[in-house]
Design an enzyme around this catalytic site. Structure first.
Site, PDB file in Angstrom:
ATOM      1  N   ASP A  34      12.915   8.311  -0.853  1.00 36.67           N
ATOM      2  CA  ASP A  34      11.799   7.830  -1.327  1.00 36.67           C
ATOM      3  C   ASP A  34      11.552   7.736  -2.970  1.00 36.67           C
ATOM      4  OD1 ASP A  34       8.918   6.605  -0.313  1.00 36.67           O
ATOM      5  OD2 ASP A  34       8.529   8.041  -1.941  1.00 36.67           O
TER       6      ASP A  34
ATOM      7  N   TYR B  63       7.563   6.754 -10.869  1.00 36.17           N
ATOM      8  CA  TYR B  63       8.115   7.940 -10.762  1.00 36.17           C
ATOM      9  C   TYR B  63       9.039   8.117 -12.063  1.00 36.17           C
ATOM     10  CZ  TYR B  63       6.399   8.521  -5.971  1.00 36.17           C
ATOM     11  OH  TYR B  63       5.687   8.502  -4.699  1.00 36.17           O
TER      12      TYR B  63
ATOM     13  N   LYS C 254       8.595   1.553  -4.491  1.00 39.97           N
ATOM     14  CA  LYS C 254       7.286   0.849  -4.517  1.00 39.97           C
ATOM     15  C   LYS C 254       6.886   0.579  -5.974  1.00 39.97           C
ATOM     16  CE  LYS C 254       6.084   5.725  -2.727  1.00 39.97           C
ATOM     17  NZ  LYS C 254       7.086   6.229  -3.341  1.00 39.97           N
TER      18      LYS C 254
ATOM     19  N   HIS D 101       2.313   0.441  -4.292  1.00 33.62           N
ATOM     20  CA  HIS D 101       2.064   1.805  -4.443  1.00 33.62           C
ATOM     21  C   HIS D 101       0.264   1.938  -4.152  1.00 33.62           C
ATOM     22  CE1 HIS D 101       3.659   5.335  -6.543  1.00 33.62           C
ATOM     23  NE2 HIS D 101       2.910   5.571  -5.705  1.00 33.62           N
TER      24      HIS D 101
END
Length: 276
Positions: A47, A52, A77, A108
């Site tokens: 994931d 990120y 996401k 997200h």
């Protein structure tokens, strides 16, 4: 995994492992080594997210693993909202990850003040139809948000990834998910603020009874409550320790005692305000 299915079949037919590896707050420079360790340990659900900043490292790890692409369930996401921006975000994620499809793609956050999460969701539904993603889902959506996207597009989310741990177990949302055939995926499964969860008598007692760590007990509770779980770590020993969650079971009494820790209070962001 003892007495539990190792995977869940989403409504569109994609099969997602029940236990995976999360990469939140793992820097791109550290992500390749961490993901390589996870894949070597046995994790097959990864994931990540555009937000990120580590999709390239995750992609490098996947390429270096030697595993067939079909053997790894890859999730990312999108942060941006708006139909075209979501499509562009997907294309960029695919390029950074070095793959031509994602197994699961998520919005997200709903970002309700932006006012575009319905058209953004439609972009995911269309991408699924075109084969760019195998499953379409959301993250941090409330019942109100889930109702709206299904009502206005005719397509329900296949999965909702939300904050979920013994201090914030979201029973009402999980019941809604079950009724609407939406899989529940937990982020922050070990709670977010301090180590208080590991000192809870219910958690410590279960850990001692099964000769496990409090972290393994908290993860196992999440699994036995029906959720997909994605703990993260950059420490090889911790990555392997988390994986060892799969080979023991909590009793009904232990589960109930941990359920009683629920405060109903979020430790992470509020979906009503994040990203607006």
């Amino acid at each position: 995994m003892s007495e539990l299915s190792t995977s869940i079949t989403l409504t569109g037919g994609a099969v997602i492992p029940r236990f995976g590896f999360g990469t939140f707050k793992i820097e791109d420079g550290d992500s390749q080594a961490a993901v390589e360790t996870a894949l070597e340990t046995g994790y097959r659900l990864l994931d990540t997210a555009t937000g990120y900043g580590n999709e390239e490292g995750v992609g490098r790890a996947l390429a270096a693993s030697g595993l067939d692409r079909g053997d790894v369930f890859l999730t990312s996401k999108v942060w941006d909202h708006g139909y075209d921006d979501v499509r562009k975000g997907l294309e960029d994620s695919l390029a950074r990850l070095g793959t031509d499809y994602l197994d699961l793609y998520l919005l997200h956050w709903p970002r309700p003040a932006v006012g575009k999460y319905v058209e953004s969701w439609q972009a995911l539904v269309d991408a699924r139809t075109e084969g760019l993603i195998r499953a379409a889902g959301v993250s941090n959506f409330t019942i109100e948000h889930l109702d709206r996207i299904e009502t206005e597009t005719g397509a329900a989310a296949e999965l909702n990834q939300v904050e979920l741990h013994p201090y914030f177990s979201q029973p009402e949302l999980r019941a809604y998910h079950a009724e609407h055939l939406i899989a529940t995926e937990s982020w922050g499964p070990l709670a977010l603020r301090g180590g208080g969860l590991f000192d809870e008598p219910a958690v410590k007692a279960a850990a001692e009874a099964h000769d496990r760590t409090p972290a393994q007990v908290a993860l196992r509770w999440n699994l036995q409550r029906g959720n997909v779980v994605i703990p993260k770590s950059v420490t090889p020993d911790r990555i392997r320790e988390n994986w060892a969650t799969l080979d023991f079971s909590l009793t009904d009494d232990e589960l109930d005692a941990i359920d009683a820790l629920d405060t109903g209070v979020r430790q992470g962001g509020d979906p009503a305000v994040v990203g607006n």
